[in-house]
Design an enzyme around this catalytic site. Structure first.
Site, PDB file in Angstrom:
ATOM      1  N   HIS A   1     -26.190 -16.279  34.908  1.00 21.44           N
ATOM      2  CA  HIS A   1     -26.998 -15.801  36.043  1.00 21.44           C
ATOM      3  C   HIS A   1     -27.019 -14.271  36.072  1.00 21.44           C
ATOM      4  O   HIS A   1     -28.056 -13.656  36.289  1.00 21.44           O
ATOM      5  CB  HIS A   1     -26.403 -16.293  37.368  1.00 21.44           C
ATOM      6  CG  HIS A   1     -26.368 -17.774  37.536  1.00 21.44           C
ATOM      7  ND1 HIS A   1     -25.190 -18.490  37.578  1.00 21.44           N
ATOM      8  CD2 HIS A   1     -27.355 -18.698  37.679  1.00 21.44           C
ATOM      9  CE1 HIS A   1     -25.446 -19.779  37.763  1.00 21.44           C
ATOM     10  NE2 HIS A   1     -26.757 -19.936  37.818  1.00 21.44           N
TER      11      HIS A   1
ATOM     12  N   GLN B   1     -37.226 -26.783  31.489  1.00 18.01           N
ATOM     13  CA  GLN B   1     -37.548 -26.216  32.803  1.00 18.01           C
ATOM     14  C   GLN B   1     -38.347 -24.912  32.648  1.00 18.01           C
ATOM     15  O   GLN B   1     -39.355 -24.697  33.324  1.00 18.01           O
ATOM     16  CB  GLN B   1     -36.237 -25.956  33.560  1.00 18.01           C
ATOM     17  CG  GLN B   1     -36.369 -25.052  34.770  1.00 18.01           C
ATOM     18  CD  GLN B   1     -35.045 -24.894  35.491  1.00 18.01           C
ATOM     19  OE1 GLN B   1     -34.537 -25.843  36.051  1.00 18.01           O
ATOM     20  NE2 GLN B   1     -34.487 -23.692  35.506  1.00 18.01           N
TER      21      GLN B   1
HETATM   22  P1  AMP Z   1     -29.110 -22.718  38.152  1.00 17.33           P
HETATM   23  O1  AMP Z   1     -28.257 -21.991  39.147  1.00 17.33           O
HETATM   24  O2  AMP Z   1     -28.358 -23.661  37.287  1.00 17.33           O
HETATM   25  O3  AMP Z   1     -30.346 -23.321  38.781  1.00 17.33           O
HETATM   26  O4  AMP Z   1     -29.647 -21.607  37.159  1.00 17.33           O
HETATM   27  C1  AMP Z   1     -30.380 -20.499  37.620  1.00 17.33           C
HETATM   28  C2  AMP Z   1     -30.981 -19.794  36.442  1.00 17.33           C
HETATM   29  O5  AMP Z   1     -29.953 -19.353  35.556  1.00 17.33           O
HETATM   30  C3  AMP Z   1     -31.919 -20.701  35.620  1.00 17.33           C
HETATM   31  O6  AMP Z   1     -33.057 -19.969  35.229  1.00 17.33           O
HETATM   32  C4  AMP Z   1     -31.051 -21.060  34.446  1.00 17.33           C
HETATM   33  O7  AMP Z   1     -31.786 -21.376  33.275  1.00 17.33           O
HETATM   34  C5  AMP Z   1     -30.254 -19.770  34.249  1.00 17.33           C
HETATM   35  N1  AMP Z   1     -29.035 -20.021  33.479  1.00 17.33           N
HETATM   36  C6  AMP Z   1     -28.115 -20.997  33.676  1.00 17.33           C
HETATM   37  N2  AMP Z   1     -27.150 -20.961  32.727  1.00 17.33           N
HETATM   38  C7  AMP Z   1     -27.475 -19.936  31.902  1.00 17.33           C
HETATM   39  C8  AMP Z   1     -26.894 -19.388  30.725  1.00 17.33           C
HETATM   40  N3  AMP Z   1     -25.778 -19.881  30.196  1.00 17.33           N
HETATM   41  N4  AMP Z   1     -27.499 -18.328  30.136  1.00 17.33           N
HETATM   42  C9  AMP Z   1     -28.645 -17.817  30.656  1.00 17.33           C
HETATM   43  N5  AMP Z   1     -29.248 -18.284  31.768  1.00 17.33           N
HETATM   44  C10 AMP Z   1     -28.684 -19.332  32.382  1.00 17.33           C
END
Ligand code: AMP
Length: 283
Positions: free
Chosen positions: A37, A153
């Protein structure tokens, strides 16, 4: 850093920013923030944006028997991380402010959302696209940042923005991994020690496939998929492989042969924990 909880107040702040021609960058999250994030926030900061982050655990994207109730919610820590990461505005909406409970309209993808993760999570992407559309309409950011980690997504969101003529530019940023190769995820906290150790074999299975493709030991996609599944089954105890697929990088159509840039997509369950990951192989 401003913390805003109500849509109405947020909209008036956004109006002021627009009046001053301030460029805004938006990172939507469900909280339990980690370096993945934070890398998105850094991208926004590097683009010289006014950095807006939302934390909203979106019930609409969880199925009935999924992990909505046990999803980690370390809010104080998240607020601190945002503060340290030069976030200008943190949006913490209340579910009741976002959904009135009488919703009749959703954003639905007719085809892509039914594949891959959509097979076991049939209403998931409807929930994702609807909340992202709502947040983009409320915030109207110049740029919104998403992680490649959730590749299906990210493609769906790019399609939605293009097909429904949203003004926001979507930037998809690289996956942040642990040194072991395990992709960072809020759900990794569900893994106990030996599960976490085994989870690194997901990334290693991608590297294994890459080697086979680059050595030309295997050239038919079906065989590469079978090899990855076999590798995962051998290396990880109590694994259920939901899907492994190999697709062309931009269309997500099944690649018959690894003849152009391809991407491996994969979802597995290790005991109760569902993990997804993907990996691009440049041919
Ligand atoms: P989430 O809180 O899981 O909904 O994720 C929020 C954003 O962070 C989304 O765009 C995810 O794709 C991104 N995200 C989650 N894990 C990672 C990661 N390991 N590397 C880069 N972006 C991530």
């Amino acid at each position: 850093m401003r913390i805003v909880k109500c849509i109405h107040q947020l909209k008036s702040i956004i109006e002021c920013l627009k009046d001053q021609n301030i460029k805004t960058g938006f990172v939507p999250t469900m909280g339990a923030l980690h370096e993945g994030h934070l890398s998105l926030i850094s991208e926004s900061d590097n683009d010289h944006c006014y950095n807006i982050v939302s934390i909203f655990l979106n019930p609409l994207q969880f199925g009935k028997n999924e992990d909505l109730d046990k999803y980690p919610k370390p809010l104080e820590r998240d607020i601190m991380l945002c503060q340290e990461s030069r976030v200008n505005l943190l949006f913490l909406p209340d579910t009741k402010d976002i959904y009135k409970g009488k919703e009749d309209i959703y954003i639905v993808s007719e085809s892509l959302a039914k594949l891959f993760c959509g097979i076991t999570r049939p209403t998931h992407f409807r929930g994702v696209l609807t909340i992202v559309a709502k947040l983009l309409n409320i915030i109207e950011p110049d740029i919104a940042y998403f992680g490649e980690k959730d590749y299906q997504q990210a493609v769906l969101i790019k399609n939605m923005v293009r097909e429904l003529n949203f003004k926001t530019v979507i930037k998809v940023c690289r996956t942040v991994r642990e040194e072991s190769g395990l992709a960072l995820s809020s759900r990794n906290s569900y893994l106990i020690e030996n599960e976490r150790k085994m989870a690194q074999f997901i990334y290693r299975s991608f590297k294994h496939a890459e080697e086979l493709i680059k050595n030309k030991s295997l050239n038919k996609t079906e065989h590469i998929i079978a090899e990855i599944k076999d590798y995962l089954q051998k290396k990880i105890d109590n694994i259920i492989v939901e899907y492994v697929d190999i697709v062309y990088d931009n269309t997500l159509e099944r690649a018959e042969y690894p003849d152009k840039d391809i991407r491996i997509l994969c979802a597995v369950k290790i005991n109760q924990t569902r993990l997804i990951d993907n990996y691009k192989i440049s041919i």
